[in-house]
Design a protein around this motif. Structure first.
Motif, PDB file in Angstrom:
ATOM      1  N   GLU A  84      11.142  -0.462 -12.268  1.00 44.84           N
ATOM      2  CA  GLU A  84      11.951  -0.112 -11.105  1.00 44.84           C
ATOM      3  C   GLU A  84      11.629  -0.989  -9.905  1.00 44.84           C
ATOM      4  O   GLU A  84      12.529  -1.524  -9.244  1.00 44.84           O
ATOM      5  CB  GLU A  84      11.731   1.369 -10.755  1.00 44.84           C
ATOM      6  N   LEU A  85      10.348  -1.146  -9.598  1.00 44.54           N
ATOM      7  CA  LEU A  85       9.967  -1.912  -8.414  1.00 44.54           C
ATOM      8  C   LEU A  85      10.162  -3.415  -8.610  1.00 44.54           C
ATOM      9  O   LEU A  85      10.457  -4.140  -7.659  1.00 44.54           O
ATOM     10  CB  LEU A  85       8.523  -1.600  -8.027  1.00 44.54           C
ATOM     11  N   ALA A  86       9.994  -3.887  -9.850  1.00 44.54           N
ATOM     12  CA  ALA A  86      10.263  -5.300 -10.118  1.00 44.54           C
ATOM     13  C   ALA A  86      11.749  -5.591  -9.989  1.00 44.54           C
ATOM     14  O   ALA A  86      12.153  -6.660  -9.500  1.00 44.54           O
ATOM     15  CB  ALA A  86       9.771  -5.673 -11.517  1.00 44.54           C
ATOM     16  N   HIS A  87      12.583  -4.658 -10.419  1.00 49.87           N
ATOM     17  CA  HIS A  87      14.037  -4.831 -10.305  1.00 49.87           C
ATOM     18  C   HIS A  87      14.443  -5.013  -8.844  1.00 49.87           C
ATOM     19  O   HIS A  87      15.345  -5.805  -8.532  1.00 49.87           O
ATOM     20  CB  HIS A  87      14.751  -3.625 -10.919  1.00 49.87           C
ATOM     21  N   GLU A  88      13.770  -4.278  -7.949  1.00 48.66           N
ATOM     22  CA  GLU A  88      14.079  -4.420  -6.526  1.00 48.66           C
ATOM     23  C   GLU A  88      13.774  -5.827  -6.020  1.00 48.66           C
ATOM     24  O   GLU A  88      14.352  -6.258  -5.007  1.00 48.66           O
ATOM     25  CB  GLU A  88      13.292  -3.393  -5.720  1.00 48.66           C
ATOM     26  N   VAL A  93      11.410  -7.490 -16.617  1.00 48.57           N
ATOM     27  CA  VAL A  93      10.062  -7.196 -17.091  1.00 48.57           C
ATOM     28  C   VAL A  93      10.035  -7.177 -18.615  1.00 48.57           C
ATOM     29  O   VAL A  93      10.829  -6.482 -19.253  1.00 48.57           O
ATOM     30  CB  VAL A  93       9.548  -5.838 -16.560  1.00 48.57           C
ATOM     31  N   GLN A  94       9.133  -7.942 -19.183  1.00 52.65           N
ATOM     32  CA  GLN A  94       8.876  -7.913 -20.625  1.00 52.65           C
ATOM     33  C   GLN A  94       7.675  -7.012 -20.869  1.00 52.65           C
ATOM     34  O   GLN A  94       6.610  -7.221 -20.305  1.00 52.65           O
ATOM     35  CB  GLN A  94       8.591  -9.330 -21.124  1.00 52.65           C
ATOM     36  N   ILE A  95       7.846  -5.990 -21.697  1.00 53.69           N
ATOM     37  CA  ILE A  95       6.801  -5.001 -21.945  1.00 53.69           C
ATOM     38  C   ILE A  95       6.082  -5.346 -23.243  1.00 53.69           C
ATOM     39  O   ILE A  95       6.716  -5.590 -24.273  1.00 53.69           O
ATOM     40  CB  ILE A  95       7.380  -3.579 -22.047  1.00 53.69           C
ATOM     41  N   GLU A  96       4.757  -5.359 -23.196  1.00 57.06           N
ATOM     42  CA  GLU A  96       3.956  -5.667 -24.373  1.00 57.06           C
ATOM     43  C   GLU A  96       2.854  -4.611 -24.532  1.00 57.06           C
ATOM     44  O   GLU A  96       2.444  -3.978 -23.557  1.00 57.06           O
ATOM     45  CB  GLU A  96       3.298  -7.050 -24.246  1.00 57.06           C
ATOM     46  N   ALA A 312       2.285   3.286  -5.050  1.00 58.66           N
ATOM     47  CA  ALA A 312       1.510   2.343  -4.232  1.00 58.66           C
ATOM     48  C   ALA A 312       0.684   1.427  -5.122  1.00 58.66           C
ATOM     49  O   ALA A 312       0.514   0.236  -4.826  1.00 58.66           O
ATOM     50  CB  ALA A 312       0.614   3.101  -3.258  1.00 58.66           C
ATOM     51  N   PHE A 313       0.156   1.960  -6.213  1.00 56.51           N
ATOM     52  CA  PHE A 313      -0.642   1.198  -7.173  1.00 56.51           C
ATOM     53  C   PHE A 313       0.189   0.053  -7.761  1.00 56.51           C
ATOM     54  O   PHE A 313      -0.227  -1.112  -7.771  1.00 56.51           O
ATOM     55  CB  PHE A 313      -1.096   2.164  -8.273  1.00 56.51           C
ATOM     56  N   VAL A 314       1.394   0.376  -8.234  1.00 61.19           N
ATOM     57  CA  VAL A 314       2.260  -0.639  -8.849  1.00 61.19           C
ATOM     58  C   VAL A 314       2.780  -1.621  -7.801  1.00 61.19           C
ATOM     59  O   VAL A 314       2.820  -2.834  -8.037  1.00 61.19           O
ATOM     60  CB  VAL A 314       3.420   0.032  -9.600  1.00 61.19           C
ATOM     61  N   ALA A 315       3.171  -1.116  -6.636  1.00 57.71           N
ATOM     62  CA  ALA A 315       3.653  -2.003  -5.573  1.00 57.71           C
ATOM     63  C   ALA A 315       2.576  -3.012  -5.178  1.00 57.71           C
ATOM     64  O   ALA A 315       2.876  -4.203  -4.963  1.00 57.71           O
ATOM     65  CB  ALA A 315       4.091  -1.189  -4.357  1.00 57.71           C
ATOM     66  N   ALA A 316       1.331  -2.564  -5.111  1.00 60.99           N
ATOM     67  CA  ALA A 316       0.242  -3.485  -4.770  1.00 60.99           C
ATOM     68  C   ALA A 316       0.072  -4.546  -5.847  1.00 60.99           C
ATOM     69  O   ALA A 316      -0.171  -5.724  -5.548  1.00 60.99           O
ATOM     70  CB  ALA A 316      -1.060  -2.704  -4.582  1.00 60.99           C
ATOM     71  N   ALA A 317       0.206  -4.146  -7.124  1.00 62.61           N
ATOM     72  CA  ALA A 317       0.087  -5.123  -8.214  1.00 62.61           C
ATOM     73  C   ALA A 317       1.187  -6.174  -8.128  1.00 62.61           C
ATOM     74  O   ALA A 317       0.937  -7.372  -8.322  1.00 62.61           O
ATOM     75  CB  ALA A 317       0.137  -4.404  -9.553  1.00 62.61           C
ATOM     76  N   LEU A 318       2.410  -5.751  -7.834  1.00 61.75           N
ATOM     77  CA  LEU A 318       3.516  -6.701  -7.718  1.00 61.75           C
ATOM     78  C   LEU A 318       3.350  -7.599  -6.491  1.00 61.75           C
ATOM     79  O   LEU A 318       3.686  -8.793  -6.538  1.00 61.75           O
ATOM     80  CB  LEU A 318       4.847  -5.952  -7.665  1.00 61.75           C
ATOM     81  N   ASP A 319       2.837  -7.036  -5.404  1.00 58.91           N
ATOM     82  CA  ASP A 319       2.565  -7.858  -4.211  1.00 58.91           C
ATOM     83  C   ASP A 319       1.549  -8.956  -4.536  1.00 58.91           C
ATOM     84  O   ASP A 319       1.734 -10.126  -4.159  1.00 58.91           O
ATOM     85  CB  ASP A 319       2.021  -6.990  -3.078  1.00 58.91           C
TER      86      ASP A 319
END
Length: 349
Positions: A84-88, A93-96, A312-319
């Motif tokens: 969801e956040l990557a789409h924004e 996203v490729q899931i492995e 917040a955890f995922v947003a920080a990883a994408l940042d």
């Protein structure tokens, strides 16, 4: 033939540049013009040529997320938020699933070096086994989870402090004999407690070692002896595994005052084993988990657990990943996400 930007531009009566601006969404386009372009895109069933775009800007528009075990509810929540956040941000996203195998991490790193993905988010369970520690120059990589390193950027929670806080919660309820479910296996011939405080020699995952450390620290702080017989090792952190080992434990040991399970999934298995043995929770023993997965509030009884803001955890990883993608020489950073104890009926007295 596949429609092109020029085909869309001709149908909409605009320039190819205007079509590109609408598709990429980075330049303002008047609403009426955007509507014409979007109508043309829909009519022609236009699909962007990501390969061609990648040749022009050096990006594929794709990132990869690799988790150890996609069957776990926690993993499903992380995957959902990453997508969801990557789409924004305009990323696919490729899931492995790595299944804790370094070989799969090597394969993903190779894909990133070949520009098939722009960056990676990895969740290794052990630092010594992770590919990021045994290869040369790395593509943009961010780690999430529990391994302790300073090679690449990372997002984590303080596992030691979180486990210490939850153990303190159980101690405050009057519990003294607190079983820990998910500790590392104690090697034969060891004294037990000394091997279970996160030392490099102790087996198990990074999370199991760190959470055991916090558990032991809280007991020592309260003056409660550390009893290796209350540490229940488990390799696969799944509910069926916890149900099996806890059921066996109950036939061989006195019922503890509480069970601190190192994930909510293991807590669900523990609750099942206790129900099967006719043990009332929280009447005869307390149960707590870790992660606050969605299902934890619907367990019977609702589960006390450690919570943290996963968005917040995922947003920080994408940042952090975007930072590495923009500058491969950016210094490695670690972002720590706060945690809290969520008290529910499973630890009510």
């Amino acid at each position: 033939m596949r429609p092109t930007v020029k085909d869309v531009a001709k149908l909409a009566g605009v320039s190819p540049k205007t079509v590109s601006n609408v598709i990429n969404g980075v330049v303002f386009v008047r609403p009426e013009t955007r509507a014409r372009v979007e109508s043309a895109l829909s009519e022609l069933d236009y699909v962007p040529n990501m390969s061609a775009r990648g040749l022009r800007n050096g990006r594929s528009g794709m990132i990869a997320l690799a988790l150890p075990d996609l069957l776990r509810p926690y993993s499903a929540e992380i995957v959902h938020l990453v997508v969801e956040l990557a789409h924004e941000r305009g990323w696919g996203v490729q899931i492995e699933q790595t299944a804790s195998e370094p070989k799969r991490e090597f394969e993903l790193l190779s894909k990133a070096r070949a520009y098939l993905v722009d960056g990676l988010i990895l969740n290794p369970v052990n630092l010594d086994d992770s590919a990021v520690m045994s290869v040369g120059p790395l593509p943009p990589v961010v780690l999430i989870g529990d391994v302790d390193q300073d090679v690449v950027s990372q997002v984590a929670i303080d596992n030691v402090a979180a486990a210490r806080d939850l153990t303190r919660h159980l101690l405050a309820k009057g519990c003294r004999r607190i079983a820990a479910v998910g500790t590392p296996e104690v090697p034969r011939g060891s004294s037990g407690a000394g091997m279970l405080v996160g030392s490099a020699e102790s087996p198990g995952t990074a999370a199991s070692r760190l959470r055991t450390t916090g558990y032991c620290e809280a007991l020592e702080e309260a003056g409660v002896p550390i009893d290796p017989a209350l540490q229940i090792p488990l390799d696969r952190w799944r509910p069926e595994g916890a149900a099996t080992v806890v059921a066996k434990y109950l036939t061989e040991h006195e019922l503890p005052d509480a069970f601190f399970c190192f994930t909510d999934s293991m807590a669900s298995g523990t609750l099942s084993a206790l129900w099967g043995a006719g043990v009332d929770v929280p009447g005869q023993t307390l149960v707590a988990g870790f992660d606050n997965i969605l299902e934890s509030q619907f367990m019977i009884p609702p589960l006390t657990t450690i919570d943290f803001d996963r968005r917040a955890f995922v947003a920080a990883a994408l940042d952090l990943l975007e930072e590495r993608m923009a500058d491969s020489n950016a210094p490695a950073r670690r972002v720590m996400i706060p945690h809290r104890v969520v008290e529910r009926a499973s630890t009510a007295r």
